[in-house]
Enzyme design. Structure first.
Site, PDB file in Angstrom:
ATOM      1  N   LYS A  77       0.797  -1.383  -0.019  1.00 13.86           N
ATOM      2  CA  LYS A  77       0.116   0.027   0.071  1.00 13.86           C
ATOM      3  C   LYS A  77       1.007   1.209  -0.013  1.00 13.86           C
ATOM      4  CE  LYS A  77      -2.372  -0.987   3.833  1.00 13.86           C
ATOM      5  NZ  LYS A  77      -1.916  -2.298   4.181  1.00 13.86           N
TER       6      LYS A  77
ATOM      7  N   ARG B  23      -9.736   0.588   8.765  1.00 14.78           N
ATOM      8  CA  ARG B  23      -9.295  -1.033   9.118  1.00 14.78           C
ATOM      9  C   ARG B  23     -10.077  -1.591   9.797  1.00 14.78           C
ATOM     10  NH1 ARG B  23      -3.278   0.500   8.700  1.00 14.78           N
ATOM     11  NH2 ARG B  23      -2.211  -1.474   8.994  1.00 14.78           N
TER      12      ARG B  23
ATOM     13  N   ARG C 217      11.806  -6.250   5.368  1.00 22.20           N
ATOM     14  CA  ARG C 217      11.557  -4.710   4.963  1.00 22.20           C
ATOM     15  C   ARG C 217      12.575  -3.841   6.012  1.00 22.20           C
ATOM     16  NH1 ARG C 217       5.274  -2.908   4.990  1.00 22.20           N
ATOM     17  NH2 ARG C 217       5.362  -2.846   7.234  1.00 22.20           N
TER      18      ARG C 217
ATOM     19  N   ARG D 213      11.269  -2.124  11.395  1.00 20.06           N
ATOM     20  CA  ARG D 213      10.201  -1.632  12.059  1.00 20.06           C
ATOM     21  C   ARG D 213       9.705  -2.503  13.049  1.00 20.06           C
ATOM     22  NH1 ARG D 213       5.280   0.391   8.372  1.00 20.06           N
ATOM     23  NH2 ARG D 213       3.917  -0.945   9.958  1.00 20.06           N
TER      24      ARG D 213
ATOM     25  N   ARG E 114      -0.383  -9.252  13.462  1.00 19.09           N
ATOM     26  CA  ARG E 114      -1.101  -8.229  12.482  1.00 19.09           C
ATOM     27  C   ARG E 114      -1.826  -8.774  11.275  1.00 19.09           C
ATOM     28  NH1 ARG E 114       4.024  -5.441  10.448  1.00 19.09           N
ATOM     29  NH2 ARG E 114       2.675  -3.928   9.448  1.00 19.09           N
TER      30      ARG E 114
HETATM   31  P1  AMP Z   1       0.880   0.379   8.927  1.00 17.70           P
HETATM   32  O1  AMP Z   1       1.794   1.464   8.804  1.00 17.70           O
HETATM   33  O2  AMP Z   1      -0.466   0.914   8.028  1.00 17.70           O
HETATM   34  O3  AMP Z   1       1.035  -0.788   8.614  1.00 17.70           O
HETATM   35  O4  AMP Z   1       0.268   0.798  10.370  1.00 17.70           O
HETATM   36  C1  AMP Z   1       1.036   0.126  11.543  1.00 17.70           C
HETATM   37  C2  AMP Z   1       0.316  -0.013  12.564  1.00 17.70           C
HETATM   38  O5  AMP Z   1      -0.380   1.294  13.218  1.00 17.70           O
HETATM   39  C3  AMP Z   1      -0.959  -0.988  12.577  1.00 17.70           C
HETATM   40  O6  AMP Z   1      -0.351  -2.101  12.871  1.00 17.70           O
HETATM   41  C4  AMP Z   1      -1.970  -0.535  13.739  1.00 17.70           C
HETATM   42  O7  AMP Z   1      -1.272  -0.739  15.044  1.00 17.70           O
HETATM   43  C5  AMP Z   1      -1.741   1.063  13.754  1.00 17.70           C
HETATM   44  N1  AMP Z   1      -2.825   1.606  12.721  1.00 17.70           N
HETATM   45  C6  AMP Z   1      -2.734   2.233  11.396  1.00 17.70           C
HETATM   46  N2  AMP Z   1      -3.732   2.591  10.964  1.00 17.70           N
HETATM   47  C7  AMP Z   1      -4.776   2.214  11.898  1.00 17.70           C
HETATM   48  C8  AMP Z   1      -6.316   2.222  11.966  1.00 17.70           C
HETATM   49  N3  AMP Z   1      -6.787   2.772  10.659  1.00 17.70           N
HETATM   50  N4  AMP Z   1      -6.936   2.008  12.819  1.00 17.70           N
HETATM   51  C9  AMP Z   1      -6.258   1.429  14.019  1.00 17.70           C
HETATM   52  N5  AMP Z   1      -4.806   1.000  13.984  1.00 17.70           N
HETATM   53  C10 AMP Z   1      -4.199   1.659  13.018  1.00 17.70           C
END
Ligand code: AMP
Length: 211
Positions: free
Chosen positions: A16, A91, A130, A163, A174
């Site tokens: 994404k 999400r 990553r 990360r 996740r």
């Molecule tokens: P990402 O960088 O999109 O993979 O997001 C990393 C982490 O941020 C996720 O595993 C969640 O813990 C948190 N996170 C990101 N977007 C959301 C969302 N829309 N709702 C809840 N938690 C989020």
């Protein structure tokens, strides 16, 4: 602001972020990555950032109230953009309904979603390799996009790190959270005829062409 709200849907590691950044730039869309905003808040050490980090490091979703306030703050900066590109939001069904409702209230068109479909075994390989630079987050992958010098950013020479939520045990959580809480969004958008589904396994250029 032109009236496009585009949601990029896909599991962690589906690509994404890789697709969203150039797409937003090309189309003049405001890029909203909730994960990126939450990581930045955590890095600043604000109270809400510290609260968010505990969930992120466990591979769980951050509670809605924290996410909404960050998304809404960012949306206020959206005037002047051609529209908004959401990466990692919504999400959950609750978040999707909140987004639909907010856009309705603003008399804007409902969002369109693009699902990037990638099998779980490919996601695990992608996430474990990553790396990002500590200073400015330039992105690499040990297999698919290795830096010229090991563990060193090509752009600014800073160290490359994984990360904390890309550690294997967090990654598995996740993916489970994605299947349980986020996957129902596919039907949410499909039923409203607002979903484009594409295969996201191939190289980024090919995926980009499909989008
Ligand atoms: P990402 O960088 O999109 O993979 O997001 C990393 C982490 O941020 C996720 O595993 C969640 O813990 C948190 N996170 C990101 N977007 C959301 C969302 N829309 N709702 C809840 N938690 C989020």
């Amino acid at each position: 602001m032109a009236d496009l709200s585009l949601v990029l849907l896909g599991a962690p590691g589906a690509g994404k972020g890789t697709q969203a950044k150039p797409l937003a730039k090309d189309r003049g869309l405001l890029y909203v990555s909730t994960g990126g905003v939450l990581r930045a808040a955590a890095g600043r050490g604000s109270a809400s950032g510290r609260a968010a980090r505990r969930y992120m490091d466990a591979g769980e979703l951050v509670p809605d109230d924290l996410v909404y306030s960050l998304v809404l703050e960012t949306l206020e900066q959206a005037s002047g953009a051609e529209g908004v590109l959401f990466d990692g939001f919504p999400r959950t069904i609750t978040q999707a309904e909140a987004l639909d409702e907010t856009l309705r209230r603003l008399a804007r068109r409902p969002p369109r979603a693009v699902l990037m479909d990638v099998p779980d075994e490919v996601l695990v390989a992608r996430l474990s390799g990553r790396r990002g630079c500590v200073d400015r987050g330039h992105e690499y992958h040990v297999l698919y996009r290795p830096p010229r010098r090991p563990d060193t950013c090509d752009v600014d020479g800073s160290a490359l790190v994984r990360r904390s939520d890309d550690e294997p045990q967090v990654t598995r959580r996740r993916l489970t959270v994605y299947h349980e809480q986020t996957e129902p969004l596919i039907d949410h958008y499909a039923q409203r005829h607002r979903l484009l589904r594409i295969a996201g396994e191939d190289d980024p250029e090919e995926v980009r062409r499909r989008i």
